[in-house]
Scaffold this motif. Sequence first.
Motif, PDB file in Angstrom:
ATOM      1  N   GLN A 195      40.943  56.046  34.044  1.00 50.66           N
ATOM      2  CA  GLN A 195      40.502  56.281  32.954  1.00 50.66           C
ATOM      3  C   GLN A 195      39.437  55.423  32.599  1.00 50.66           C
ATOM      4  N   GLU A 196      38.639  55.477  31.597  1.00 47.95           N
ATOM      5  CA  GLU A 196      37.621  54.662  31.284  1.00 47.95           C
ATOM      6  C   GLU A 196      38.220  53.233  30.439  1.00 47.95           C
ATOM      7  N   PRO A 197      37.672  52.285  30.610  1.00 44.44           N
ATOM      8  CA  PRO A 197      38.190  50.724  30.074  1.00 44.44           C
ATOM      9  C   PRO A 197      38.352  50.915  28.452  1.00 44.44           C
ATOM     10  N   GLN A 198      39.463  50.606  27.872  1.00 47.80           N
ATOM     11  CA  GLN A 198      39.581  50.553  26.382  1.00 47.80           C
ATOM     12  C   GLN A 198      38.923  49.317  26.036  1.00 47.80           C
ATOM     13  N   ALA A 199      39.375  49.104  24.783  1.00 45.14           N
ATOM     14  CA  ALA A 199      39.146  47.903  23.980  1.00 45.14           C
ATOM     15  C   ALA A 199      39.531  46.613  24.664  1.00 45.14           C
ATOM     16  N   GLY A 200      38.578  45.647  24.953  1.00 43.85           N
ATOM     17  CA  GLY A 200      38.700  44.433  25.820  1.00 43.85           C
ATOM     18  C   GLY A 200      39.012  44.756  27.120  1.00 43.85           C
ATOM     19  N   GLU A 201      38.761  45.753  27.623  1.00 44.97           N
ATOM     20  CA  GLU A 201      38.802  45.947  29.076  1.00 44.97           C
ATOM     21  C   GLU A 201      37.657  46.214  29.918  1.00 44.97           C
ATOM     22  N   VAL A 202      37.579  46.027  31.126  1.00 49.58           N
ATOM     23  CA  VAL A 202      36.650  46.296  32.088  1.00 49.58           C
ATOM     24  C   VAL A 202      36.582  47.001  33.312  1.00 49.58           C
ATOM     25  N   ARG A 203      35.821  47.881  33.688  1.00 50.47           N
ATOM     26  CA  ARG A 203      36.082  48.578  35.114  1.00 50.47           C
ATOM     27  C   ARG A 203      34.967  47.647  35.925  1.00 50.47           C
ATOM     28  N   VAL A 204      35.634  47.838  37.269  1.00 47.23           N
ATOM     29  CA  VAL A 204      35.305  46.929  38.414  1.00 47.23           C
ATOM     30  C   VAL A 204      35.079  47.633  39.536  1.00 47.23           C
ATOM     31  N   ARG A 205      33.916  47.797  40.206  1.00 47.34           N
ATOM     32  CA  ARG A 205      33.850  48.332  41.478  1.00 47.34           C
ATOM     33  C   ARG A 205      33.899  47.389  42.471  1.00 47.34           C
ATOM     34  N   MET A 206      35.096  47.602  43.147  1.00 47.70           N
ATOM     35  CA  MET A 206      35.613  46.666  44.213  1.00 47.70           C
ATOM     36  C   MET A 206      34.814  46.542  45.452  1.00 47.70           C
ATOM     37  N   VAL A 207      34.520  45.307  46.023  1.00 51.73           N
ATOM     38  CA  VAL A 207      33.859  45.090  47.164  1.00 51.73           C
ATOM     39  C   VAL A 207      34.603  44.672  48.193  1.00 51.73           C
ATOM     40  N   ALA A 208      35.729  43.761  48.032  1.00 51.15           N
ATOM     41  CA  ALA A 208      36.704  43.206  48.985  1.00 51.15           C
ATOM     42  C   ALA A 208      38.015  43.017  48.311  1.00 51.15           C
ATOM     43  N   ALA A 209      39.119  43.153  48.964  1.00 51.92           N
ATOM     44  CA  ALA A 209      40.468  42.876  48.795  1.00 51.92           C
ATOM     45  C   ALA A 209      41.080  41.984  49.818  1.00 51.92           C
ATOM     46  N   GLY A 210      41.814  40.948  49.552  1.00 52.21           N
ATOM     47  CA  GLY A 210      42.759  40.228  50.611  1.00 52.21           C
ATOM     48  C   GLY A 210      43.965  40.816  50.428  1.00 52.21           C
ATOM     49  N   VAL A 211      44.502  41.052  51.724  1.00 52.81           N
ATOM     50  CA  VAL A 211      45.711  41.637  52.053  1.00 52.81           C
ATOM     51  C   VAL A 211      46.692  40.249  52.050  1.00 52.81           C
ATOM     52  N   CYS A 212      47.803  40.372  51.230  1.00 56.14           N
ATOM     53  CA  CYS A 212      48.526  39.078  51.026  1.00 56.14           C
ATOM     54  C   CYS A 212      50.234  39.576  51.109  1.00 56.14           C
ATOM     55  N   HIS A 213      50.928  38.522  51.132  1.00 57.15           N
ATOM     56  CA  HIS A 213      52.304  38.878  51.353  1.00 57.15           C
ATOM     57  C   HIS A 213      53.007  39.283  50.098  1.00 57.15           C
ATOM     58  N   SER A 214      52.479  39.030  48.930  1.00 57.46           N
ATOM     59  CA  SER A 214      53.039  39.724  47.697  1.00 57.46           C
ATOM     60  C   SER A 214      53.116  41.294  47.822  1.00 57.46           C
TER      61      SER A 214
END
Length: 367
Positions: free
Chosen positions: A26-45
């Motif tokens: 969905q579109e960002p609501q008040a106080g939110e942002v939409r981000v196009r991801m470029v990279a993501a780390g893969v972590c133990h969490s």
Amino acid sequence: MRVREFVAPVLHRSGEPQVMDIVQLQEPQAGEVRVRMVAAGVCHSCLSTADGSFGEMPLPMILGDEGAGVVEAVGEGCRSLAPGDHVVLSWAPSCGRCRFCSSGRPGICETPAPLGRMSDGTSRFRVDGVQAFHMGPSTYSPYVVVDETAAVRVSRAIPLESAALIGCAVTTGVGAVLNTAKVRVGESVAVFGCGGVGLNAVQGAALAGAHPVIAVDVLESKLDVAKRLGATDTVHSGEEDPVERIISLTGGGVDHAIVAVGATSVMDVALRSLGRSGQCVLVGAPPFGTSLSVDPFLLVGSERRLVGSRYGSSNPQVAFPFLVDLYLTGKLKLDELITTRYPMHKVNEASAALASGADIRGVLTFD
């Protein structure tokens, strides 16, 4: 409401692989942002969430708690960010009003968003027409909507693949040393566990001017990396007694022990490696319900301390730009932490490599 549709890895059941599925955002609501991801780390969490170690989670869920990208759109009232900004994502959006947020510790905000949801209690993801849940910022998705407090603008001079690691592992590890332990020049530090967080704790100790900086792990390959990141000494805990070696190296015990793994057996070893007035900082998260047994005399007898560290006791709005500056001036190594780059659809392969110890940090990339 307008939606963006794309393919992303979705965890439908604990203990099973993530499945590439069609996702609506969905579109960002008040106080939110939409981000196009470029990279993501893969972590133990993410591994612990996927295998159920963190307890029951709302499913289906899109994983990922560290990453970087470019702001595409902003919701009403968003003043801190604009389309085109380069951002590192934080898994600690904050209310900005409680006493902990006001004192710069949003990681322990008194009114965090409900598990798997945005601050209003809903999700922005849909899969097969039903609500799908967020794991923090859900950086394994090629597009995300987050609270504006969870997206921190950074310099365009840093490659976003490198900046992605700042969102969790770097901030957590460096922060545990500089903020939680408050290590001073010349104090000794031992880091137990040389994964993504532990290696950054080693870097934090080197930045603080600690000596010696002792890295402890069961894999020689990770100890070799620790040396390149600032460790003055290494201990292979599968081949020698780490307590005896650390006491020998420090002349009586270490000033600070940083535990970057979630095993209580390692926490016990770290406590016993402390010298008088030493401090043990727990960073790694064991499975929920785990107990740690401690002899009170170990603490009281020589004023040793046992403390926890969440997100390196950091304020992402301050810490992320600071760490970027350290990278740009050559004082913080990030590129050396990235072992392998994976396209998004190979997320399960990346997770398996992390679980086996083959990767220091795998990074998902998005086309």
